[in-house]
Design a protein around this motif. Structure first.
Motif, PDB file in Angstrom:
ATOM      1  N   LEU A  23     -22.491  10.574  19.849  1.00 37.39           N
ATOM      2  CA  LEU A  23     -21.128  10.196  20.015  1.00 37.39           C
ATOM      3  C   LEU A  23     -21.060   8.934  20.958  1.00 37.39           C
ATOM      4  N   GLY A  24     -22.386   8.700  21.443  1.00 43.52           N
ATOM      5  CA  GLY A  24     -22.256   7.465  22.446  1.00 43.52           C
ATOM      6  C   GLY A  24     -21.953   7.560  23.722  1.00 43.52           C
ATOM      7  N   VAL A  25     -21.593   6.629  24.543  1.00 44.32           N
ATOM      8  CA  VAL A  25     -21.056   6.512  25.942  1.00 44.32           C
ATOM      9  C   VAL A  25     -19.450   6.755  26.011  1.00 44.32           C
ATOM     10  N   ILE A  26     -18.926   7.901  26.408  1.00 43.79           N
ATOM     11  CA  ILE A  26     -17.498   8.245  26.358  1.00 43.79           C
ATOM     12  C   ILE A  26     -16.830   7.501  27.877  1.00 43.79           C
ATOM     13  N   HIS A  27     -15.975   6.693  27.021  1.00 42.08           N
ATOM     14  CA  HIS A  27     -15.156   5.802  28.376  1.00 42.08           C
ATOM     15  C   HIS A  27     -13.932   6.304  28.383  1.00 42.08           C
ATOM     16  N   GLY A  28     -13.401   6.898  27.397  1.00 45.16           N
ATOM     17  CA  GLY A  28     -12.072   7.028  27.184  1.00 45.16           C
ATOM     18  C   GLY A  28     -12.127   8.513  26.323  1.00 45.16           C
ATOM     19  N   SER A  29     -11.466   8.423  25.134  1.00 50.48           N
ATOM     20  CA  SER A  29     -11.492   9.319  24.111  1.00 50.48           C
ATOM     21  C   SER A  29     -12.213   9.219  22.811  1.00 50.48           C
ATOM     22  N   VAL A  30     -12.969   9.946  22.226  1.00 52.52           N
ATOM     23  CA  VAL A  30     -13.669   9.762  21.072  1.00 52.52           C
ATOM     24  C   VAL A  30     -13.602  10.978  20.305  1.00 52.52           C
ATOM     25  N   THR A  31     -12.982  10.776  18.902  1.00 55.99           N
ATOM     26  CA  THR A  31     -12.899  11.595  18.039  1.00 55.99           C
ATOM     27  C   THR A  31     -13.827  11.391  16.713  1.00 55.99           C
ATOM     28  N   ALA A  32     -14.659  12.375  16.442  1.00 55.03           N
ATOM     29  CA  ALA A  32     -15.505  12.078  15.294  1.00 55.03           C
ATOM     30  C   ALA A  32     -14.868  13.021  14.131  1.00 55.03           C
ATOM     31  N   GLN A  33     -14.232  12.422  13.086  1.00 56.10           N
ATOM     32  CA  GLN A  33     -13.489  12.997  12.227  1.00 56.10           C
ATOM     33  C   GLN A  33     -14.117  13.299  10.724  1.00 56.10           C
ATOM     34  N   GLY A  34     -13.875  14.571  10.486  1.00 58.20           N
ATOM     35  CA  GLY A  34     -14.171  14.836   8.873  1.00 58.20           C
ATOM     36  C   GLY A  34     -15.660  15.676   9.003  1.00 58.20           C
ATOM     37  N   CYS A  35     -16.056  16.288  10.119  1.00 57.49           N
ATOM     38  CA  CYS A  35     -17.356  17.093  10.107  1.00 57.49           C
ATOM     39  C   CYS A  35     -17.074  18.059   8.976  1.00 57.49           C
ATOM     40  N   LEU A  36     -18.451  18.284   8.530  1.00 53.81           N
ATOM     41  CA  LEU A  36     -18.283  19.262   7.153  1.00 53.81           C
ATOM     42  C   LEU A  36     -18.537  20.656   7.763  1.00 53.81           C
ATOM     43  N   PRO A  37     -17.936  21.533   7.162  1.00 56.31           N
ATOM     44  CA  PRO A  37     -17.728  23.264   7.337  1.00 56.31           C
ATOM     45  C   PRO A  37     -18.887  23.681   7.927  1.00 56.31           C
ATOM     46  N   LEU A  38     -18.902  24.502   8.901  1.00 58.37           N
ATOM     47  CA  LEU A  38     -20.096  25.373   9.307  1.00 58.37           C
ATOM     48  C   LEU A  38     -19.972  26.545   8.368  1.00 58.37           C
ATOM     49  N   TYR A  51     -25.040  20.116  16.468  1.00 58.57           N
ATOM     50  CA  TYR A  51     -25.057  19.600  17.957  1.00 58.57           C
ATOM     51  C   TYR A  51     -24.612  18.305  17.808  1.00 58.57           C
ATOM     52  N   PHE A  52     -23.949  17.937  19.013  1.00 61.44           N
ATOM     53  CA  PHE A  52     -23.715  16.429  19.247  1.00 61.44           C
ATOM     54  C   PHE A  52     -24.096  15.954  20.786  1.00 61.44           C
ATOM     55  N   SER A  53     -24.279  14.886  20.909  1.00 64.69           N
ATOM     56  CA  SER A  53     -24.586  14.182  22.115  1.00 64.69           C
ATOM     57  C   SER A  53     -23.549  13.340  22.649  1.00 64.69           C
ATOM     58  N   PHE A  54     -23.359  13.361  24.041  1.00 61.12           N
ATOM     59  CA  PHE A  54     -22.398  12.321  24.564  1.00 61.12           C
ATOM     60  C   PHE A  54     -22.803  12.171  25.956  1.00 61.12           C
TER      61      PHE A  54
END
Length: 209
Positions: free
Chosen positions: A85-100, A110-113
């Motif tokens: 997700l990169g560096v979070i300076h405010g709010s980040v939304t990753a949209q449309g992740c596939l179902p688990l 897993y996601f990194s931030f």
């Protein structure tokens, strides 16, 4: 923070929140406490991903909300190669992740931030989703150190948004984290009643600034 969602047809079983979450790869390094007690590792060089509404603050850092396409994030979604997700300076939304879906390796992603500064009082990270007949399993987030230490357990901490059984999200408070890089795992409970697919979901990390 709260949200609501239109209730699908009746008959959808309520999520069973009493079961334990599935074992993740770093489980053997799980700490005895969930509170951050030591400094996080110095963040590696990480990109700030653009998109969405943003403004430049007095310090020159990008602030505000950013929207990313979950399917376009770098990384494969494993613990050793998380979606970044990169560096979070405010709010980040990753949209449309596939179902688990049931079974490994598809019941966790897993996601990194990276938090470049101390987060604000309302900082949070987790998953936003809409329960429906095709996806009745909620998404459970956990916060983990890159070395494997679990700081925020998917069931041991966290809070819901929405109204049971039609939850609209689950989040972890991250206001107590130090600046550094973290892993956000998104999990599906591996139990009989929750063995079905989760809905598509969005990953949200908000630094509370």
């Amino acid at each position: 923070m709260s949200s609501s969602a239109s209730a699908p047809d009746t008959g959808t079983p309520a999520p069973d929140v009493s079961e334990s979450s599935p074992a993740s790869e770093p489980a053997d390094q799980e700490p005895t406490e969930e509170t951050v007690t030591e400094d996080s590792p110095t963040p590696d060089e990480a990109e700030t991903f653009g998109g969405g509404d943003s403004t430049s603050g007095d310090d020159g850092l990008t602030t505000g909300s950013q929207s990313l396409n979950c399917g376009s994030l770098p990384g494969s979604g494993t613990f050793t190669d998380p979606l970044r997700l990169g560096v979070i300076h405010g709010s980040v939304t990753a949209q449309g992740c596939l179902p688990l879906t049931p079974g490994k390796p598809f019941n966790v992603r897993y996601f990194s931030f990276t938090l470049p500064t101390a987060p604000g009082a309302n900082a949070h990270a987790g998953a936003s989703f809409t329960i429906n007949q095709d996806g009745i399993g909620p998404v459970y987030p956990a916060v983990i150190m890159p070395g494997g230490w679990i700081l925020k357990h998917s069931l041991g901490s966290g809070y819901w948004t929405g109204t049971e059984p039609f939850f609209t999200g689950r989040y972890q408070e991250i206001s107590d984290l130090n600046p550094g890089t973290y892993i956000l795992s998104t999990e599906k409970l591996d139990t009989a009643i929750n063995s079905l697919t989760t809905p598509h979901y969005d990953v949200v990390v908000d630094a509370g600034s």
